[in-house]
Motif scaffolding. Sequence first.
Motif, PDB file in Angstrom:
ATOM      1  N   GLY A   1      81.321  95.107  60.838  1.00  0.00           N
ATOM      2  CA  GLY A   1      82.270  94.926  61.658  1.00  0.00           C
ATOM      3  C   GLY A   1      83.608  95.211  60.326  1.00  0.00           C
ATOM      4  N   ASN A   2      85.145  95.815  61.367  1.00  0.00           N
ATOM      5  CA  ASN A   2      85.838  95.695  60.460  1.00  0.00           C
ATOM      6  C   ASN A   2      87.355  95.236  61.320  1.00  0.00           C
ATOM      7  N   HIS A   3      87.549  95.600  60.428  1.00  0.00           N
ATOM      8  CA  HIS A   3      88.849  95.017  59.656  1.00  0.00           C
ATOM      9  C   HIS A   3      90.334  95.095  58.958  1.00  0.00           C
ATOM     10  N   VAL A   4      91.314  95.045  59.475  1.00  0.00           N
ATOM     11  CA  VAL A   4      92.198  95.511  58.126  1.00  0.00           C
ATOM     12  C   VAL A   4      92.461  95.155  57.330  1.00  0.00           C
ATOM     13  N   THR A   5      90.851  93.752  56.779  1.00  0.00           N
ATOM     14  CA  THR A   5      90.902  93.323  55.050  1.00  0.00           C
ATOM     15  C   THR A   5      90.062  94.375  54.364  1.00  0.00           C
ATOM     16  N   ASP A   6      89.234  94.877  55.507  1.00  0.00           N
ATOM     17  CA  ASP A   6      88.803  96.538  54.660  1.00  0.00           C
ATOM     18  C   ASP A   6      89.363  97.500  53.965  1.00  0.00           C
ATOM     19  N   LEU A   7      90.010  97.986  54.515  1.00  0.00           N
ATOM     20  CA  LEU A   7      91.265  98.604  53.863  1.00  0.00           C
ATOM     21  C   LEU A   7      91.881  98.121  52.854  1.00  0.00           C
ATOM     22  N   GLY A   8      92.330  96.205  52.081  1.00  0.00           N
ATOM     23  CA  GLY A   8      92.051  96.006  51.498  1.00  0.00           C
ATOM     24  C   GLY A   8      92.027  96.220  50.220  1.00  0.00           C
ATOM     25  N   LEU A   9      90.561  96.117  50.881  1.00  0.00           N
ATOM     26  CA  LEU A   9      89.215  96.706  49.775  1.00  0.00           C
ATOM     27  C   LEU A   9      89.710  97.581  48.943  1.00  0.00           C
ATOM     28  N   GLN A  10      89.745  98.534  50.008  1.00  0.00           N
ATOM     29  CA  GLN A  10      89.658 100.146  49.681  1.00  0.00           C
ATOM     30  C   GLN A  10      91.149 100.251  49.069  1.00  0.00           C
ATOM     31  N   LEU A  11      92.095  99.579  49.180  1.00  0.00           N
ATOM     32  CA  LEU A  11      93.861  99.842  48.213  1.00  0.00           C
ATOM     33  C   LEU A  11      93.518  98.773  46.459  1.00  0.00           C
ATOM     34  N   ALA A  12      92.793  97.852  46.892  1.00  0.00           N
ATOM     35  CA  ALA A  12      92.428  97.419  45.607  1.00  0.00           C
ATOM     36  C   ALA A  12      92.172  97.634  44.748  1.00  0.00           C
ATOM     37  N   ALA A  13      90.727  98.574  45.007  1.00  0.00           N
ATOM     38  CA  ALA A  13      89.873  99.448  44.425  1.00  0.00           C
ATOM     39  C   ALA A  13      90.151 100.563  43.944  1.00  0.00           C
ATOM     40  N   ALA A  14      91.964 101.143  44.272  1.00  0.00           N
ATOM     41  CA  ALA A  14      91.928 102.556  44.316  1.00  0.00           C
ATOM     42  C   ALA A  14      93.458 102.229  43.559  1.00  0.00           C
ATOM     43  N   TYR A  15      93.931 101.217  43.571  1.00  0.00           N
ATOM     44  CA  TYR A  15      94.581 100.604  41.748  1.00  0.00           C
ATOM     45  C   TYR A  15      93.977 100.128  40.547  1.00  0.00           C
ATOM     46  N   ALA A  16      92.157  99.469  41.265  1.00  0.00           N
ATOM     47  CA  ALA A  16      91.994  99.178  39.941  1.00  0.00           C
ATOM     48  C   ALA A  16      91.243 100.439  39.315  1.00  0.00           C
ATOM     49  N   LYS A  17      91.658 101.511  39.797  1.00  0.00           N
ATOM     50  CA  LYS A  17      91.619 102.927  38.631  1.00  0.00           C
ATOM     51  C   LYS A  17      92.105 102.730  37.992  1.00  0.00           C
ATOM     52  N   GLU A  18      94.066 102.810  37.603  1.00  0.00           N
ATOM     53  CA  GLU A  18      94.358 102.338  36.462  1.00  0.00           C
ATOM     54  C   GLU A  18      94.082 101.011  35.649  1.00  0.00           C
ATOM     55  N   GLY A  19      93.412  99.899  36.140  1.00  0.00           N
ATOM     56  CA  GLY A  19      92.650  99.434  34.433  1.00  0.00           C
ATOM     57  C   GLY A  19      92.535  97.723  34.923  1.00  0.00           C
ATOM     58  N   PRO A  20      93.258  97.652  36.514  1.00  0.00           N
ATOM     59  CA  PRO A  20      93.106  95.751  36.541  1.00  0.00           C
ATOM     60  C   PRO A  20      91.765  95.403  37.400  1.00  0.00           C
ATOM     61  N   VAL A  21      90.726  94.328  37.311  1.00  0.00           N
ATOM     62  CA  VAL A  21      88.997  94.356  37.666  1.00  0.00           C
ATOM     63  C   VAL A  21      89.799  93.717  39.349  1.00  0.00           C
ATOM     64  N   PRO A  22      89.214  94.743  40.124  1.00  0.00           N
ATOM     65  CA  PRO A  22      89.487  94.217  41.098  1.00  0.00           C
ATOM     66  C   PRO A  22      88.415  93.253  41.932  1.00  0.00           C
ATOM     67  N   PHE A  23      89.291  92.228  42.285  1.00  0.00           N
ATOM     68  CA  PHE A  23      87.942  90.660  43.399  1.00  0.00           C
ATOM     69  C   PHE A  23      88.472  90.641  44.955  1.00  0.00           C
ATOM     70  N   THR A  24      87.530  89.801  45.295  1.00  0.00           N
ATOM     71  CA  THR A  24      87.282  89.274  46.172  1.00  0.00           C
ATOM     72  C   THR A  24      86.903  87.551  46.592  1.00  0.00           C
ATOM     73  N   VAL A  25      87.506  86.894  47.600  1.00  0.00           N
ATOM     74  CA  VAL A  25      87.578  85.004  47.272  1.00  0.00           C
ATOM     75  C   VAL A  25      87.137  85.399  49.394  1.00  0.00           C
ATOM     76  N   ASP A  26      86.108  84.187  48.880  1.00  0.00           N
ATOM     77  CA  ASP A  26      85.226  84.103  50.070  1.00  0.00           C
ATOM     78  C   ASP A  26      85.693  85.029  50.976  1.00  0.00           C
ATOM     79  N   THR A  27      84.736  85.753  51.366  1.00  0.00           N
ATOM     80  CA  THR A  27      84.713  86.740  52.177  1.00  0.00           C
ATOM     81  C   THR A  27      84.587  85.989  53.668  1.00  0.00           C
ATOM     82  N   SER A  28      85.206  87.108  54.654  1.00  0.00           N
ATOM     83  CA  SER A  28      85.252  86.425  56.385  1.00  0.00           C
ATOM     84  C   SER A  28      83.382  87.094  57.069  1.00  0.00           C
ATOM     85  N   CYS A  29      82.842  87.150  55.101  1.00  0.00           N
ATOM     86  CA  CYS A  29      81.219  87.128  55.155  1.00  0.00           C
ATOM     87  C   CYS A  29      80.270  86.370  54.988  1.00  0.00           C
ATOM     88  N   THR A  30      81.082  85.283  54.457  1.00  0.00           N
ATOM     89  CA  THR A  30      80.742  83.566  54.050  1.00  0.00           C
ATOM     90  C   THR A  30      80.030  83.293  54.883  1.00  0.00           C
TER      91      THR A  30
END
Length: 353
Positions: free
Chosen positions: A102-131
């Motif tokens: 599937g494809n939705h703008v939330t997929d872009l959200g994962l990429q953004l979180a991963a990009a910021y995570a390169k600076e230190g924070p741990v990237p997470f997601t909760v109860d995804t749309s694929c539950t």
Amino acid sequence: MKKIFVINLGSTSTKIAYFENDQCIYKENLIHPAEEIKKYETIWEQFDLRKAALDEFMQTHSIVVSELDAIVSRGGHTEPLSSGTYRITEKMLAQSRSMKYGNHVTDLGLQLAAAYAKEGPVPFTVDTSCTDEFEPLARYSGLKEIERVSRFHALNHKAVARKYASEQNKSYEEMNLVVCHMGGGTSVAAHKHGRMIDGDYGLEGDGPFSTDRACGLPVGALIDLCYSNQYTYKEMKRKVKGLGGLMSYVGETDVKKVEKAAMEGNHECKEALKAMCYQTAKEIAAMASVMNGDVDAILITGGIANSKFLMSEIERRVKFIAPVILYPGEFEMESLGVNTYKALIGINEIKEL
């Protein structure tokens, strides 16, 4: 103290929050005009647009990425998962980028979180749309080659259902509920004793049409249009997901604007809104039938639940089934922030794909 940055991308919105422990300190909901979103053929092309909004929020509130403990995004599309809090891994990102599930703008959200995570924070997601908690019969589509899959607003569905159960001094697991999320997209699901046993996959054609999704089209006519030589494959995909629904009928995805025009006498806008509610009510009734009509309540959430006109249109059609309870807005930000905090302090299990 745990510092958590929350990202929640919708079809036409960028929702952002900053939590300290389990308390939301700052929160913002940026609405993107339809004309702006229409410029992009794919969600991936929106990376700079969405990141600029996140960066501005951080600058405004003096949030430093390297000082964050975690960054959490509403989840995108991967293989089916059990509900819970997940670390965003490269495997998850690869599956999301593949668009296989599937494809939705939330997929872009994962990429953004991963990009910021390169600076230190741990990237997470909760109860995804694929539950995925579907019962076997819910997977039948009518064609052996095509299986119905669990793909919808699981995060907000779960949050609202648990909230209602708590307000009734009951557990989510002992209730039967029909939950309807109405935002940039619409999804309706049957929640039976704590499990989402059936629901519609609006991104790929299930359920009622919404602000920009065509959803349940007559299949024969759709096939004819696909082979009419009027549109390319990409144009047809965009036509039913992005240029469908209200966008197709009245050229606008902002329900407030469409409703304002309707109240000022625009017949086309009023009819389109009533048709959207008509289809949504039909889907709510369909999900009630999945539980043999044994429904404790019908819960309607999302931004569109703020509209008295639209909610009255739906309620008058489905109130014979069960009480209709409104939860305007969404509880996704709270769920993302609080569940991430619980994962950081060891209350919630941290899962990986």
